[in-house]
Design a protein around this motif. Structure first.
Motif, PDB file in Angstrom:
ATOM      1  N   LEU A 205       0.837  -1.192   0.000  1.00 28.23           N
ATOM      2  CA  LEU A 205       0.000   0.000   0.000  1.00 28.23           C
ATOM      3  C   LEU A 205       0.873   1.243   0.000  1.00 28.23           C
ATOM      4  CD1 LEU A 205      -2.821  -0.704   2.630  1.00 28.23           C
ATOM      5  CD2 LEU A 205      -3.045  -0.570   0.129  1.00 28.23           C
ATOM      6  N   PRO A 206       0.480   2.271  -0.780  1.00 28.17           N
ATOM      7  CA  PRO A 206       1.257   3.513  -0.744  1.00 28.17           C
ATOM      8  C   PRO A 206       1.186   4.150   0.641  1.00 28.17           C
ATOM      9  CG  PRO A 206      -0.806   3.815  -1.944  1.00 28.17           C
ATOM     10  CD  PRO A 206      -0.673   2.343  -1.681  1.00 28.17           C
ATOM     11  N   ARG A 207       2.264   4.852   0.982  1.00 31.61           N
ATOM     12  CA  ARG A 207       2.282   5.577   2.264  1.00 31.61           C
ATOM     13  C   ARG A 207       1.598   6.925   2.061  1.00 31.61           C
ATOM     14  NH1 ARG A 207       8.202   6.476   2.561  1.00 31.61           N
ATOM     15  NH2 ARG A 207       7.735   6.710   0.346  1.00 31.61           N
ATOM     16  N   ILE A 208       0.754   7.290   3.022  1.00 30.41           N
ATOM     17  CA  ILE A 208      -0.073   8.489   2.860  1.00 30.41           C
ATOM     18  C   ILE A 208       0.345   9.588   3.837  1.00 30.41           C
ATOM     19  CG2 ILE A 208      -2.441   9.379   2.792  1.00 30.41           C
ATOM     20  CD1 ILE A 208      -1.987   7.020   0.873  1.00 30.41           C
ATOM     21  N   GLY A 209       0.428  10.823   3.332  1.00 32.10           N
ATOM     22  CA  GLY A 209       0.561  11.997   4.204  1.00 32.10           C
ATOM     23  C   GLY A 209      -0.755  12.770   4.169  1.00 32.10           C
ATOM     24  N   PHE A 210      -1.105  13.372   5.297  1.00 33.74           N
ATOM     25  CA  PHE A 210      -2.384  14.098   5.342  1.00 33.74           C
ATOM     26  C   PHE A 210      -2.157  15.442   6.028  1.00 33.74           C
ATOM     27  CE2 PHE A 210      -6.675  15.243   5.780  1.00 33.74           C
ATOM     28  CZ  PHE A 210      -7.469  14.370   5.052  1.00 33.74           C
ATOM     29  N   VAL A 211      -2.447  16.529   5.305  1.00 35.03           N
ATOM     30  CA  VAL A 211      -2.213  17.877   5.849  1.00 35.03           C
ATOM     31  C   VAL A 211      -3.535  18.627   5.966  1.00 35.03           C
ATOM     32  CG1 VAL A 211      -0.930  20.026   5.566  1.00 35.03           C
ATOM     33  CG2 VAL A 211       0.018  17.874   4.683  1.00 35.03           C
ATOM     34  N   GLY A 212      -3.873  19.050   7.192  1.00 38.46           N
ATOM     35  CA  GLY A 212      -5.134  19.771   7.418  1.00 38.46           C
ATOM     36  C   GLY A 212      -6.113  18.863   8.131  1.00 38.46           C
ATOM     37  N   LEU A 213      -6.146  18.978   9.480  1.00 40.43           N
ATOM     38  CA  LEU A 213      -6.923  18.030  10.281  1.00 40.43           C
ATOM     39  C   LEU A 213      -8.126  18.705  10.937  1.00 40.43           C
ATOM     40  CD1 LEU A 213      -3.784  16.341  11.860  1.00 40.43           C
ATOM     41  CD2 LEU A 213      -5.178  15.438   9.973  1.00 40.43           C
ATOM     42  N   GLY A 214      -8.812  19.563  10.155  1.00 37.94           N
ATOM     43  CA  GLY A 214      -9.951  20.307  10.693  1.00 37.94           C
ATOM     44  C   GLY A 214     -11.236  19.494  10.686  1.00 37.94           C
ATOM     45  N   ALA A 215     -12.350  20.214  10.616  1.00 38.33           N
ATOM     46  CA  ALA A 215     -13.676  19.585  10.666  1.00 38.33           C
ATOM     47  C   ALA A 215     -13.789  18.435   9.681  1.00 38.33           C
ATOM     48  CB  ALA A 215     -14.757  20.635  10.390  1.00 38.33           C
ATOM     49  N   MET A 216     -13.249  18.606   8.497  1.00 37.69           N
ATOM     50  CA  MET A 216     -13.346  17.579   7.466  1.00 37.69           C
ATOM     51  C   MET A 216     -12.127  16.659   7.459  1.00 37.69           C
ATOM     52  SD  MET A 216     -16.239  17.957   5.855  1.00 37.69           S
ATOM     53  CE  MET A 216     -15.998  17.031   4.346  1.00 37.69           C
ATOM     54  N   GLY A 217     -10.957  17.250   7.546  1.00 37.76           N
ATOM     55  CA  GLY A 217      -9.723  16.476   7.419  1.00 37.76           C
ATOM     56  C   GLY A 217      -9.628  15.397   8.479  1.00 37.76           C
ATOM     57  N   ASN A 218     -10.041  15.730   9.662  1.00 28.33           N
ATOM     58  CA  ASN A 218      -9.981  14.800  10.787  1.00 28.33           C
ATOM     59  C   ASN A 218     -10.710  13.478  10.477  1.00 28.33           C
ATOM     60  OD1 ASN A 218     -10.082  13.637  13.344  1.00 28.33           O
ATOM     61  ND2 ASN A 218     -10.162  15.629  14.367  1.00 28.33           N
ATOM     62  N   PRO A 219     -11.996  13.495  10.184  1.00 29.99           N
ATOM     63  CA  PRO A 219     -12.664  12.203   9.878  1.00 29.99           C
ATOM     64  C   PRO A 219     -12.167  11.571   8.573  1.00 29.99           C
ATOM     65  CG  PRO A 219     -14.187  14.073   9.573  1.00 29.99           C
ATOM     66  CD  PRO A 219     -12.962  14.611  10.248  1.00 29.99           C
ATOM     67  N   MET A 220     -11.710  12.375   7.611  1.00 30.14           N
ATOM     68  CA  MET A 220     -11.215  11.786   6.359  1.00 30.14           C
ATOM     69  C   MET A 220      -9.919  11.017   6.595  1.00 30.14           C
ATOM     70  SD  MET A 220     -12.193  15.034   3.952  1.00 30.14           S
ATOM     71  CE  MET A 220     -11.175  14.636   2.544  1.00 30.14           C
ATOM     72  N   ALA A 221      -9.045  11.611   7.395  1.00 24.86           N
ATOM     73  CA  ALA A 221      -7.794  10.911   7.720  1.00 24.86           C
ATOM     74  C   ALA A 221      -8.091   9.617   8.467  1.00 24.86           C
ATOM     75  CB  ALA A 221      -6.899  11.825   8.558  1.00 24.86           C
ATOM     76  N   ALA A 222      -9.114   9.664   9.308  1.00 21.19           N
ATOM     77  CA  ALA A 222      -9.485   8.460  10.067  1.00 21.19           C
ATOM     78  C   ALA A 222      -9.892   7.318   9.131  1.00 21.19           C
ATOM     79  CB  ALA A 222     -10.632   8.797  11.036  1.00 21.19           C
ATOM     80  N   ARG A 223     -10.631   7.646   8.086  1.00 22.55           N
ATOM     81  CA  ARG A 223     -11.042   6.623   7.123  1.00 22.55           C
ATOM     82  C   ARG A 223      -9.837   5.963   6.482  1.00 22.55           C
ATOM     83  NH1 ARG A 223     -15.779   4.462   7.255  1.00 22.55           N
ATOM     84  NH2 ARG A 223     -15.224   3.701   5.188  1.00 22.55           N
ATOM     85  N   ILE A 224      -8.851   6.792   6.147  1.00 18.37           N
ATOM     86  CA  ILE A 224      -7.660   6.250   5.492  1.00 18.37           C
ATOM     87  C   ILE A 224      -6.904   5.319   6.444  1.00 18.37           C
ATOM     88  CG2 ILE A 224      -5.429   6.851   4.458  1.00 18.37           C
ATOM     89  CD1 ILE A 224      -6.742   9.470   3.499  1.00 18.37           C
ATOM     90  N   ALA A 225      -6.768   5.777   7.682  1.00 18.32           N
ATOM     91  CA  ALA A 225      -6.075   4.954   8.682  1.00 18.32           C
ATOM     92  C   ALA A 225      -6.802   3.623   8.883  1.00 18.32           C
ATOM     93  CB  ALA A 225      -5.975   5.718  10.013  1.00 18.32           C
ATOM     94  N   GLU A 226      -8.113   3.714   8.991  1.00 15.54           N
ATOM     95  CA  GLU A 226      -8.908   2.492   9.201  1.00 15.54           C
ATOM     96  C   GLU A 226      -8.751   1.495   8.058  1.00 15.54           C
ATOM     97  OE1 GLU A 226     -12.878   3.935   9.823  1.00 15.54           O
ATOM     98  OE2 GLU A 226     -12.172   5.159  11.515  1.00 15.54           O
ATOM     99  N   ALA A 227      -8.471   2.029   6.856  1.00 12.66           N
ATOM    100  CA  ALA A 227      -8.298   1.147   5.703  1.00 12.66           C
ATOM    101  C   ALA A 227      -6.922   0.487   5.695  1.00 12.66           C
ATOM    102  CB  ALA A 227      -8.524   1.927   4.405  1.00 12.66           C
TER     103      ALA A 227
END
Ligand SMILES: NC(=O)C1=CN([C@@H]2O[C@H](COP(=O)(O)OP(=O)(O)OC[C@H]3O[C@@H](n4cnc5c(N)ncnc54)[C@H](OP(=O)(O)O)[C@@H]3O)[C@@H](O)[C@H]2O)C=CC1
Ligand SMILES: NC(=O)C1=CN([C@@H]2O[C@H](COP(=O)(O)OP(=O)(O)OC[C@H]3O[C@@H](n4cnc5c(N)ncnc54)[C@H](OP(=O)(O)O)[C@@H]3O)[C@@H](O)[C@H]2O)C=CC1
Ligand SMILES: NC(=O)C1=CN([C@@H]2O[C@H](COP(=O)(O)OP(=O)(O)OC[C@H]3O[C@@H](n4cnc5c(N)ncnc54)[C@H](OP(=O)(O)O)[C@@H]3O)[C@@H](O)[C@H]2O)C=CC1
Lengths: 308, 308, 308, 308
Positions: free
Chosen positions: A5-27
């Motif tokens: 799996l590619p390694r992912i970086g995530f920048v911007g953990l606000g109202a939207m970024g926070n739950p979106m990053a969580a989805r990626i981690a969960e996957a």
């Protein structure tokens, strides 16, 4: 094989970024996160089992794909550029998913900069708000080349379903135009409720009639009773962001020489709402600006009638 | 017992009145019909097994309940008044169902005139168009007193489902306001498609994205592909009627002192469309006015792109 | 002492540039001229006893002060930059008078580029049209530093009278905002004439009343009878240029976050006029767009009444 | 011969009526005055050497010509009608000068009522405000028949200079349309000042430039420095009256089917100002509504700049 799996970086953990990053981690992806707010970064990293990095260039060096979910293209520009920025750290062949709601012309320029270094940048703004970000059911518009998309598609699918819109920048234009239609439907609907209420109609009843008739739109269905008549004004999408998006939509109109009077006034009214209400409000609070102009508050008439 | 059904008069056998009268006849009511066009009256009477009458007063004398389905309140006024008008012929206790889209203040005046003679007048405008008129599935808004409503409810139910909106005039206000929201959603949606197309987006794709996102409204779902992108412009609801309804909605705004800038511009734009296109057009043709302002025709870009 | 007069270069010999260059030549300055149209350049050079140059860099090398009077900031950018552009040829201490109506932010950027080479760039847009350009009575707004202004002031005074507006870019903003007020006054005045005419008032009489009352503005005084009611539509200022200026004014509104609904609609209406009428029209022809929306032509009613 | 002068009645002694009645008294006419406010009536009667009357019918019986100068056509209707109203008391051959700013259609109806009793009613609204009312230099628009006008002309000339506009009602239409152009020029001018100020321009300087350029209008000349930049907001013409006049102008547009988008938004913005500011404000205070939308106050920037 998880290792591949590619390694992912995530920048911007606000109202939207926070739950979106969580989805990626969960996957199951390996994740490095960053936000302007260091405490938030630490909190999210801990919660998601993600890494943090000293600089954005370091985050980039640890990532094959980087997601940006930031307030504006101006901020994206800051995050990409400079000696410690994302572009400085990414390897050739990397992909940037610019998932903020951005300015198409700026996004094209970012993509051109990235392309010079062999990096693909796709615009991938989303619709659906915090609720659908949490459930991984966002509508994700994607602009940009097929190659980059092919490499990033699986990551996008952890967050929602994808619609391709064309070359880079097209998804950002589409996103802003969607919000224009949304903002217009909200505003005309609120004005209609106000006119009706001043005439003596009950606003909640009006919402029911609109929803059963041709006046139906996303706001009559999902916002008027829930956030306006309830006076909660907490849909979770900021007024400031809405005004930004309308500015982008009208910017596209102007740069393409498209006269659009109704859209133009729509933008000005939302911008006026923002001035009237001050910063930091939910976008549904714009109803209060229309109420001021109408000289009445939605729901009042109904209550008064009920008291009689 | 069939004999106990009220006798119905029906005035106005146009695009909507025709199928609505058919629903009443099919439900077994004794029917007398009238239209300004004598040939059409004869044809409908024959087809439905209905009677005709020498004057409207005679039609009224043969009816317990009279439905009016006419172009405007001005015409309703003509049909009600004078020596050979409906009011002259109706008996005390009769009910008039004013099902046209009318002007609330005029409707109130009609109802006051009727009340002086012991006749109940209810405003009962409809939403749903010719298709739902045929199937008896109209959304019928009803304003007026409970007594009259109780006597007429069964007849209304042959044509669709009923929502009570309040005192007489309130349904006409509601109907106009519904069309205001509908007209606003159409216009902002078309402008968004035009801006997007000039930027390079495909309009049909944009409609799909709007329908999957917060930009969704009745027009994005049921009109844009069907009547605009297809260039058929034949939804069946006239532009002239839409402009009339917007005039009614804004008239309510003005008479109640409700400032509504966005609604105001909406009316002016639709009125301008009507001037640009000339009389007798379908309301979906208003897109062509926006296309003129935008300097492009919807669908062209897509075709051009396809040709490349 | 004539020898000590600075040598002037003049680029852009159109409707305005032509008479402005003539004023400078008449004042005794040594002049080199250039225009995209070579025939026009030759004709003007001959008539004014001016020199021509192989490239703009050569024109610059032969000038202490260069005036630009071009259609737009985009063209100014082309003329300034590159190996054969003005900046490449000008010596340190030279002054550029950017007298076109331009975009403040672009002008600021041009001035910054120029400053790096020790060249002063001032924005000096004009008001007054071709007539006052001929008589040397233009109103010239000037933005920029005092030093450069001191060196160029005498040249500016050959063309009109000067008002300082502040730092570089401010005159371009002021110019666009002046045209916004002008365009707004024109449009609201035309709409008022149309409403009145449809009511039965005589448009020429209305102009007289407006001019004697608080409805007076530059258009009621100098344009409505002269160019609109006369149907000549030849004031000499192009509709395309007006739309450009309105775009600049609204661009300043947007970049400063200033909600301005009325100004916003003003721009859209003028832009719509341009689309309706096609390119190359006089700005007074915008009345014809309003006439289309109103469903009548100014002057018609008066004529019809006169015929009776 | 003083005895032969017609006897004048004057109803409505407010901001305008008071100085207008004074001009008539000074010209030597026998005068009877009335106002809803009995104290004001007594004070004015004493000051002008005028009579008072028990009822309006009695005032009428003592008058050959009656001037009405009242807030609205609705009030004029009250004053004319009923057993103790003006029409009940006036003799055949009398003239009513309806000098308020009124609704053309209502004025026509009043004139028809009056004509049935052999009384001429002319609409004679004024422009110029309190200052010119005092000096007898109002611009008076006059609609109506020649006969009545001939009898009343001399009285009108004590108050200002006369322009005939056509049949009865035409002067009221003209007056409202003049105020539409005035209101539009004010609003676009204020928005331009606000955009400019946020960009960094000095508002007082901008007013000077507009006045020297094509942006000039009645408000740039006579209102912006005097009442807005000075923050006095006391031009003497009420915001509520302006909104009324704009409603009349747009009412004429709607009743004649004239699409006028810019005028339509103009009305809505002024109506919104009124809601934002509350009742009883001067019309120049509408600038504060635009300031709110712009997020700045006129003059602030200049002061802040001066402080630096
Ligand atoms: N909210 C919604 O419903 C939707 C939002 N969007 C779009 O998504 C994007 C994000 O929205 P949303 O999450 O609501 O916005 P937020 O403001 O909640 O989140 C933005 C985050 O970015 C951080 N940030 C700002 N500057 C930097 C920087 N230079 N480096 C790193 N991080 C930075 C902010 O930190 P800090 O707070 O410390 O400044 C914040 O945590 C926007 O473009 C918006 O338009 C799209 C669809 C729906
Ligand atoms: N007309 C008016 O009343 C007023 C105009 N203005 C402003 O003044 C400016 C000039 O207006 P106006 O004179 O009317 O416009 P014109 O279009 O008449 O003149 C512009 C001139 O510039 C020439 N030109 C275009 N591109 C180049 C180039 N790359 N190099 C050299 N010359 C070039 C054009 O040549 P070609 O025609 O061959 O393209 C034309 O001769 C505009 O910015 C306008 O907004 C300001 C106040 C009043
Ligand atoms: N002010 C201005 O600059 C201009 C005004 N106009 C127009 O002139 C008209 C008068 O304006 P203005 O003088 O400013 O308004 P004001 O409100 O100052 O004056 C109106 C007067 O009429 C009186 N009044 C109200 N109802 C009655 C009644 N039923 N019987 C007798 N008197 C009554 C009012 O008394 P009370 O105060 O007790 O209610 C008040 O004294 C309006 O139509 C306005 O639009 C035209 C041009 C300029």
């Amino acid at each position: 094989m998880q290792q591949e799996l590619p390694r992912i970086g995530f920048v911007g953990l606000g109202a939207m970024g926070n739950p979106m990053a969580a989805r990626i981690a969960e996957a199951g992806y390996t994740l490095t996160v960053a936000d302007a707010d260091r405490d938030r970064t630490a909190e999210v990293a801990e919660r998601l089992g993600a890494a943090t990095a000293g600089t954005l260039a370091e985050l980039a060096a640890a990532s094959d794909i980087v997601v940006t979910m930031l307030p504006s293209s101006a901020v994206v520009g800051e995050v990409l550029g400079g000696e410690t920025g994302l572009l400085a750290g990414l390897a050739e062949g990397a992909v940037i998913l610019e998932m903020s709601s951005g300015v198409p012309d700026m996004t094209r320029a970012f993509a051109a900069d990235a392309a010079e270094r062999g990096i693909a940048l796709l615009d991938a703004p989303v619709s659906g708000g915090v609720t659908r970000a949490r459930s991984g059911e966002l509508a994700i518009m994607v602009g940009g080349e097929d190659d980059g998309f092919a490499r990033a598609e699986a990551v996008l699918q952890t967050m929602g379903s994808v619609i391709r819109t064309g070359p880079v920048g097209s998804a950002h234009a589409m996103k802003a135009l969607n919000n224009l239609v949304s903002a217009g439907g909200f505003l005309i609907g609120i004005e209609a409720l106000l006119i009706g209420q001043r005439f003596g109609l009950d606003p909640a009843l009006m919402v029911d009639v609109l929803n059963a008739s041709t006046g139906m739109n996303n706001s009559t269905q999902k916002k008027f009773k829930q956030y306006v008549l309830s006076r909660s004004f907490d849909a979770g999408f900021g007024l400031d962001l809405m005004v930004k998006d309308l500015g982008i939509a009208l910017g596209v109109a102007h740069s393409t020489g498209t006269a659009a009077p109704f859209a133009g006034l729509c933008r000005e009214m939302w911008s006026g709402s923002q001035k009237y209400l001050g910063p930091g409000k939910d976008h549904t609070a714009a109803a209060r600006f229309s109420e001021m102009l109408a000289g009445t508050e939605l729901g009042k008439a109904a209550e008064e009638a009920a008291e009689k």
